[in-house]
Design a protein around this motif. Structure first.
Motif, PDB file in Angstrom:
ATOM      1  N   GLY A 143     -39.942 -36.773  29.202  1.00 22.39           N
ATOM      2  CA  GLY A 143     -38.748 -36.668  28.399  1.00 22.39           C
ATOM      3  C   GLY A 143     -39.013 -37.165  27.121  1.00 22.39           C
ATOM      4  N   GLY A 144     -40.035 -38.447  27.008  1.00 18.03           N
ATOM      5  CA  GLY A 144     -40.299 -38.788  25.803  1.00 18.03           C
ATOM      6  C   GLY A 144     -41.092 -37.552  24.709  1.00 18.03           C
ATOM      7  N   PHE A 145     -41.743 -36.815  25.428  1.00 21.54           N
ATOM      8  CA  PHE A 145     -42.391 -35.671  24.575  1.00 21.54           C
ATOM      9  C   PHE A 145     -41.393 -34.601  24.343  1.00 21.54           C
ATOM     10  N   THR A 146     -40.355 -34.474  25.084  1.00 20.13           N
ATOM     11  CA  THR A 146     -39.137 -33.530  24.710  1.00 20.13           C
ATOM     12  C   THR A 146     -38.283 -34.011  23.548  1.00 20.13           C
ATOM     13  N   TYR A 147     -38.120 -35.352  23.641  1.00 19.29           N
ATOM     14  CA  TYR A 147     -37.472 -36.058  22.337  1.00 19.29           C
ATOM     15  C   TYR A 147     -38.207 -35.826  20.976  1.00 19.29           C
ATOM     16  N   LEU A 148     -39.727 -35.893  21.142  1.00 22.11           N
ATOM     17  CA  LEU A 148     -40.427 -35.894  19.880  1.00 22.11           C
ATOM     18  C   LEU A 148     -40.375 -34.401  19.714  1.00 22.11           C
ATOM     19  N   LEU A 149     -40.409 -33.573  20.508  1.00 26.75           N
ATOM     20  CA  LEU A 149     -40.211 -32.067  19.855  1.00 26.75           C
ATOM     21  C   LEU A 149     -38.830 -31.792  19.455  1.00 26.75           C
ATOM     22  N   MET A 183     -34.023 -40.895  26.916  1.00 32.89           N
ATOM     23  CA  MET A 183     -32.962 -42.025  26.281  1.00 32.89           C
ATOM     24  C   MET A 183     -33.850 -43.126  25.519  1.00 32.89           C
ATOM     25  N   LEU A 184     -34.707 -43.506  26.367  1.00 40.22           N
ATOM     26  CA  LEU A 184     -35.718 -44.833  26.076  1.00 40.22           C
ATOM     27  C   LEU A 184     -36.323 -44.393  24.737  1.00 40.22           C
ATOM     28  N   SER A 185     -36.665 -43.104  24.615  1.00 44.91           N
ATOM     29  CA  SER A 185     -37.500 -42.735  23.456  1.00 44.91           C
ATOM     30  C   SER A 185     -36.669 -42.845  22.243  1.00 44.91           C
ATOM     31  N   GLY A 230     -49.464 -38.172  28.759  1.00 42.21           N
ATOM     32  CA  GLY A 230     -49.433 -39.691  28.085  1.00 42.21           C
ATOM     33  C   GLY A 230     -50.281 -39.716  27.064  1.00 42.21           C
ATOM     34  N   LYS A 231     -51.068 -38.721  26.593  1.00 45.89           N
ATOM     35  CA  LYS A 231     -51.968 -38.638  25.574  1.00 45.89           C
ATOM     36  C   LYS A 231     -51.183 -38.389  24.282  1.00 45.89           C
ATOM     37  N   ILE A 232     -50.262 -37.376  24.578  1.00 47.44           N
ATOM     38  CA  ILE A 232     -49.223 -37.105  23.271  1.00 47.44           C
ATOM     39  C   ILE A 232     -48.375 -38.037  23.203  1.00 47.44           C
ATOM     40  N   VAL A 233     -47.521 -38.980  24.084  1.00 46.41           N
ATOM     41  CA  VAL A 233     -46.923 -39.893  23.717  1.00 46.41           C
ATOM     42  C   VAL A 233     -47.623 -41.356  23.291  1.00 46.41           C
ATOM     43  N   ALA A 234     -48.615 -41.672  23.926  1.00 44.42           N
ATOM     44  CA  ALA A 234     -49.469 -42.968  23.416  1.00 44.42           C
ATOM     45  C   ALA A 234     -50.049 -42.683  21.898  1.00 44.42           C
ATOM     46  N   ALA A 289     -35.233 -38.226  41.806  1.00 40.86           N
ATOM     47  CA  ALA A 289     -36.083 -39.446  41.080  1.00 40.86           C
ATOM     48  C   ALA A 289     -36.618 -38.916  39.962  1.00 40.86           C
ATOM     49  N   GLU A 290     -37.122 -37.890  39.943  1.00 43.29           N
ATOM     50  CA  GLU A 290     -37.913 -37.275  38.802  1.00 43.29           C
ATOM     51  C   GLU A 290     -36.988 -36.771  37.552  1.00 43.29           C
ATOM     52  N   LEU A 291     -35.888 -36.280  37.946  1.00 44.71           N
ATOM     53  CA  LEU A 291     -35.069 -35.830  36.956  1.00 44.71           C
ATOM     54  C   LEU A 291     -34.400 -37.206  36.240  1.00 44.71           C
ATOM     55  N   ALA A 292     -34.286 -38.281  36.960  1.00 48.44           N
ATOM     56  CA  ALA A 292     -33.638 -39.459  36.610  1.00 48.44           C
ATOM     57  C   ALA A 292     -34.647 -39.974  35.639  1.00 48.44           C
ATOM     58  N   GLY A 293     -36.141 -39.837  36.049  1.00 49.75           N
ATOM     59  CA  GLY A 293     -37.167 -40.493  35.259  1.00 49.75           C
ATOM     60  C   GLY A 293     -37.173 -40.044  34.066  1.00 49.75           C
ATOM     61  N   PHE A 294     -36.852 -38.278  34.069  1.00 50.93           N
ATOM     62  CA  PHE A 294     -36.992 -37.656  32.722  1.00 50.93           C
ATOM     63  C   PHE A 294     -35.792 -38.008  31.900  1.00 50.93           C
ATOM     64  N   CYS A 295     -34.715 -38.239  32.320  1.00 47.59           N
ATOM     65  CA  CYS A 295     -33.556 -38.677  31.603  1.00 47.59           C
ATOM     66  C   CYS A 295     -33.773 -40.014  30.745  1.00 47.59           C
ATOM     67  N   THR A 296     -34.189 -41.095  31.782  1.00 49.89           N
ATOM     68  CA  THR A 296     -34.567 -42.480  31.378  1.00 49.89           C
ATOM     69  C   THR A 296     -35.686 -42.221  30.059  1.00 49.89           C
ATOM     70  N   GLY A 297     -36.520 -41.484  30.183  1.00 49.05           N
ATOM     71  CA  GLY A 297     -37.730 -41.471  29.226  1.00 49.05           C
ATOM     72  C   GLY A 297     -37.197 -40.689  28.014  1.00 49.05           C
TER      73      GLY A 297
END
Length: 228
Positions: A152-158, A208-210, A103-107, A198-206
């Motif tokens: 997922g958001g952090f992964t997209y940033l990286l 793509m949304l990023s 959360g710190k990195i993404v925020a 659910a966790e893998l789906a959360g990662f994919c959602t994050g």
């Protein structure tokens, strides 16, 4: 002018991340104290099960809503309330640690509102896939699908950073690969559940949304696609 000796060596956590973690921690603390008879009297022993019944995400409730075509608010709220419930203190503690780190990195990159959107939309996406793919009577609880959306958001940033540096962008997915591998090992050792869906789906959602949530992220993606 701030004197360098007075500056904190550690960047403070964004307030929105701290607030979200405190709410999750506080809910579990109330349940734990109640179960041990330290708060709420005899009725407090059943607080956790009562809240699970009312606010955990239930595939059976979701299927009932689909079949009847009715979507009452008291059940729709389960999509965003289940991340605040956990089976025990240890599960909550791991979830909060990941939330604080990711959360710190993404925020800091996306901003507080986008970080919250990523967390809750990832939780919703994880619950939807959990219900649509599986037929699991076990209630879905825990902040992990939302946490994985932040990963997922952090992964997209990286992924963007590695691409800009001309490095192998596949390395950006090393964290999710390690986490999924650890889940497989723990599942074999201690008994598996279907929460990983659910966790893998959360990662994919994050992830793509990023593309939309990161300032200029969609523009960068288009430019890279056109360059190829």
């Amino acid at each position: 002018m701030t004197h360098p000796h007075n500056e904190s060596p550690v960047n403070p956590l964004p307030p929105v991340v701290v607030a979200l973690a405190l709410v999750i921690f506080g809910v579990e603390l109330v349940f734990t104290l109640g179960a041990r008879g330290l708060a709420g009297g005899p009725a407090a022993i059943g607080w956790r099960s009562d809240w699970m019944e009312r606010f955990a995400f239930s595939d059976r409730v979701f299927e009932w809503m689909r079949e009847t075509g009715t979507w009452p608010l008291e059940h729709l709220i389960r999509f965003v309330s289940y991340p605040f419930l956990h089976w025990n203190f240890t599960q909550m503690l791991f979830a909060v640690v990941i939330l604080l780190a990711m959360g710190k990195i993404v925020a800091e990159v996306m901003g507080a509102v986008r970080m919250l959107a990523l967390f809750f939309l990832g939780s919703i996406g994880g619950a939807l896939v959990f219900a649509l793919v599986l037929n699991d009577p076990t209630p879905l609880v825990g902040a992990f699908p939302g946490d994985y959306a932040l990963i997922g958001g952090f992964t997209y940033l990286l992924w963007l950073r590695l691409g800009a540096a001309g490095s192998n962008q596949v390395r950006a997915f090393s964290m999710i690969g390690v986490l999924m591998g650890l889940q497989l090992v723990f599942g074999l050792l201690f008994g598996a559940n279907n929460y990983w869906v659910a966790e893998l789906a959360g990662f994919c959602t994050g992830f793509m949304l990023s593309i939309l949530l990161i300032p200029g992220g969609f523009t960068r993606l288009l430019s890279r696609m056109r360059s190829r």
